[in-house]
Design a protein around this motif. Structure first.
Motif, PDB file in Angstrom:
ATOM      1  N   ALA A  45      -0.513  -4.583  -7.550  1.00 49.71           N
ATOM      2  CA  ALA A  45       0.337  -4.350  -8.720  1.00 49.71           C
ATOM      3  C   ALA A  45      -0.464  -3.715  -9.854  1.00 49.71           C
ATOM      4  N   SER A  46      -1.670  -4.194 -10.070  1.00 46.51           N
ATOM      5  CA  SER A  46      -2.519  -3.620 -11.117  1.00 46.51           C
ATOM      6  C   SER A  46      -2.863  -2.169 -10.801  1.00 46.51           C
ATOM      7  N   GLY A  47      -3.158  -1.896  -9.543  1.00 41.88           N
ATOM      8  CA  GLY A  47      -3.472  -0.532  -9.136  1.00 41.88           C
ATOM      9  C   GLY A  47      -2.291   0.402  -9.323  1.00 41.88           C
ATOM     10  N   SER A  48      -1.121  -0.031  -8.890  1.00 42.33           N
ATOM     11  CA  SER A  48       0.087   0.790  -9.056  1.00 42.33           C
ATOM     12  C   SER A  48       0.377   1.023 -10.526  1.00 42.33           C
ATOM     13  N   PHE A  49       0.273  -0.026 -11.300  1.00 44.61           N
ATOM     14  CA  PHE A  49       0.515   0.059 -12.740  1.00 44.61           C
ATOM     15  C   PHE A  49      -0.514   0.987 -13.388  1.00 44.61           C
ATOM     16  N   GLY A  50      -1.773   0.772 -13.080  1.00 44.67           N
ATOM     17  CA  GLY A  50      -2.853   1.555 -13.690  1.00 44.67           C
ATOM     18  C   GLY A  50      -2.812   3.023 -13.319  1.00 44.67           C
ATOM     19  N   ILE A  51      -2.601   3.314 -12.048  1.00 47.90           N
ATOM     20  CA  ILE A  51      -2.553   4.714 -11.609  1.00 47.90           C
ATOM     21  C   ILE A  51      -1.373   5.436 -12.241  1.00 47.90           C
ATOM     22  N   SER A  52      -0.214   4.810 -12.230  1.00 44.64           N
ATOM     23  CA  SER A  52       0.955   5.473 -12.820  1.00 44.64           C
ATOM     24  C   SER A  52       0.777   5.663 -14.323  1.00 44.64           C
ATOM     25  N   PHE A  53       0.158   4.708 -14.977  1.00 37.04           N
ATOM     26  CA  PHE A  53      -0.061   4.797 -16.418  1.00 37.04           C
ATOM     27  C   PHE A  53      -1.104   5.865 -16.745  1.00 37.04           C
ATOM     28  N   ALA A  54      -2.159   5.928 -15.944  1.00 36.90           N
ATOM     29  CA  ALA A  54      -3.246   6.881 -16.205  1.00 36.90           C
ATOM     30  C   ALA A  54      -2.806   8.320 -16.008  1.00 36.90           C
ATOM     31  N   PHE A  55      -1.946   8.578 -15.052  1.00 35.48           N
ATOM     32  CA  PHE A  55      -1.557   9.947 -14.740  1.00 35.48           C
ATOM     33  C   PHE A  55      -0.275  10.396 -15.421  1.00 35.48           C
ATOM     34  N   VAL A  56       0.326   9.523 -16.192  1.00 34.45           N
ATOM     35  CA  VAL A  56       1.607   9.867 -16.798  1.00 34.45           C
ATOM     36  C   VAL A  56       1.473  11.060 -17.751  1.00 34.45           C
ATOM     37  N   ASP A  57       0.428  11.109 -18.544  1.00 36.26           N
ATOM     38  CA  ASP A  57       0.254  12.217 -19.480  1.00 36.26           C
ATOM     39  C   ASP A  57      -0.074  13.522 -18.770  1.00 36.26           C
ATOM     40  N   LEU A  72      10.585   0.657 -16.654  1.00 35.69           N
ATOM     41  CA  LEU A  72      11.091  -0.442 -15.814  1.00 35.69           C
ATOM     42  C   LEU A  72      10.110  -0.739 -14.681  1.00 35.69           C
ATOM     43  N   ALA A  73       9.544   0.302 -14.085  1.00 36.60           N
ATOM     44  CA  ALA A  73       8.542   0.101 -13.028  1.00 36.60           C
ATOM     45  C   ALA A  73       7.332  -0.625 -13.600  1.00 36.60           C
ATOM     46  N   TRP A  74       6.881  -0.190 -14.773  1.00 31.34           N
ATOM     47  CA  TRP A  74       5.734  -0.844 -15.404  1.00 31.34           C
ATOM     48  C   TRP A  74       6.036  -2.309 -15.725  1.00 31.34           C
ATOM     49  N   ALA A  75       7.244  -2.570 -16.202  1.00 29.63           N
ATOM     50  CA  ALA A  75       7.632  -3.952 -16.497  1.00 29.63           C
ATOM     51  C   ALA A  75       7.628  -4.800 -15.226  1.00 29.63           C
ATOM     52  N   ALA A  76       8.108  -4.233 -14.123  1.00 25.59           N
ATOM     53  CA  ALA A  76       8.119  -4.960 -12.844  1.00 25.59           C
ATOM     54  C   ALA A  76       6.692  -5.271 -12.410  1.00 25.59           C
ATOM     55  N   PHE A  77       5.783  -4.291 -12.535  1.00 17.95           N
ATOM     56  CA  PHE A  77       4.383  -4.535 -12.171  1.00 17.95           C
ATOM     57  C   PHE A  77       3.747  -5.588 -13.074  1.00 17.95           C
ATOM     58  N   ALA A  78       3.999  -5.488 -14.373  1.00 19.64           N
ATOM     59  CA  ALA A  78       3.421  -6.450 -15.322  1.00 19.64           C
ATOM     60  C   ALA A  78       3.932  -7.866 -15.046  1.00 19.64           C
ATOM     61  N   LEU A  79       5.231  -7.981 -14.802  1.00 16.91           N
ATOM     62  CA  LEU A  79       5.802  -9.295 -14.486  1.00 16.91           C
ATOM     63  C   LEU A  79       5.256  -9.829 -13.172  1.00 16.91           C
ATOM     64  N   CYS A  80       5.070  -8.965 -12.202  1.00 20.94           N
ATOM     65  CA  CYS A  80       4.492  -9.351 -10.914  1.00 20.94           C
ATOM     66  C   CYS A  80       3.099  -9.946 -11.128  1.00 20.94           C
ATOM     67  N   ILE A  81       2.291  -9.277 -11.937  1.00 19.47           N
ATOM     68  CA  ILE A  81       0.935  -9.759 -12.220  1.00 19.47           C
ATOM     69  C   ILE A  81       0.986 -11.105 -12.929  1.00 19.47           C
ATOM     70  N   TYR A 150       7.050  -6.501  -7.093  1.00 19.17           N
ATOM     71  CA  TYR A 150       6.132  -5.448  -6.661  1.00 19.17           C
ATOM     72  C   TYR A 150       6.893  -4.339  -5.929  1.00 19.17           C
ATOM     73  N   ALA A 151       7.767  -4.728  -5.018  1.00 19.20           N
ATOM     74  CA  ALA A 151       8.568  -3.744  -4.281  1.00 19.20           C
ATOM     75  C   ALA A 151       9.482  -2.967  -5.235  1.00 19.20           C
ATOM     76  N   THR A 152      10.109  -3.666  -6.162  1.00 16.33           N
ATOM     77  CA  THR A 152      10.992  -3.017  -7.137  1.00 16.33           C
ATOM     78  C   THR A 152      10.223  -2.020  -7.993  1.00 16.33           C
ATOM     79  N   GLY A 153       9.051  -2.411  -8.459  1.00 13.50           N
ATOM     80  CA  GLY A 153       8.221  -1.499  -9.251  1.00 13.50           C
ATOM     81  C   GLY A 153       7.877  -0.247  -8.480  1.00 13.50           C
ATOM     82  N   ASN A 154       7.520  -0.408  -7.210  1.00  9.26           N
ATOM     83  CA  ASN A 154       7.195   0.762  -6.382  1.00  9.26           C
ATOM     84  C   ASN A 154       8.414   1.641  -6.143  1.00  9.26           C
TER      85      ASN A 154
END
Length: 166
Positions: A45-57, A72-81, A150-154
């Motif tokens: 979850a941290s990896g998915s969150f971090g990669i998507s956040f880092a490459f968004v710009d 919403l994806a980020w919120a799902a990952f954060a809640l998962c963590i 985690y699945a929802t975030g992905n």
């Protein structure tokens, strides 16, 4: 010696061996559980969150379609963590409780051997509600919820990428 011919001391010794084996099994499960599931899920979850956040710009087009999907994806990952961390703490309490319940079961069986009371098996005790480990149930539910998050975030992330980068 036949089963019914064993002395009280022999029965107690066998019971104690069973007790120690099961208690050791609980401890081994505890170590395994605490070192595996939550660690992997938090990492993913941290990896998915971090990669998507880092490459968004770097990769977002100027016009974003359905911009709500990414937060919403980020919120799902954060809640998962967060819930995985909570599940870890509840899991510790579940194992502590299970060991205590095992101690009670051992004492019941020991008392039965000593002729002090009748045996109440763990199945019978559960039916009567005397040995429910609510913490174990909470961990099971949290595991389902965290995996679903985690699945929802992905899914949300994949849909966002598909919509915006085709």
């Amino acid at each position: 010696m036949p089963e019914n011919k064993k002395t009280t001391k022999e029965k107690q010794a066998e019971l104690y061996q069973w007790y120690i084996k099961v208690r050791d099994d609980y401890k081994a499960s505890y170590r395994s559980q605490t070192n595996q599931y939550d660690k992997y899920l938090i990492t993913l979850a941290s990896g998915s969150f971090g990669i998507s956040f880092a490459f968004v710009d770097s990769f977002l087009p100027k016009v974003i379609k359905n911009p709500v999907l990414l937060p919403l994806a980020w919120a799902a990952f954060a809640l998962c963590i967060l819930l995985s961390l909570i599940a870890f703490l509840v899991g510790v309490k579940a194992f502590e409780t299970q060991i205590k319940l095992h101690d009670v079961e051992y004492q019941r069986m020991k008392d039965r051997i000593d002729g002090k009371s009748e045996v109440v098996t763990s199945t019978e005790a559960r039916r009567k509600g005397k040995s429910n480990n609510i913490f174990s149930e909470v961990v099971k539910e949290l595991s389902i919820i965290t995996m679903s998050l985690y699945a929802t975030g992905n899914i949300l992330l994949i849909v966002f990428v598909f919509i915006n980068f085709k």
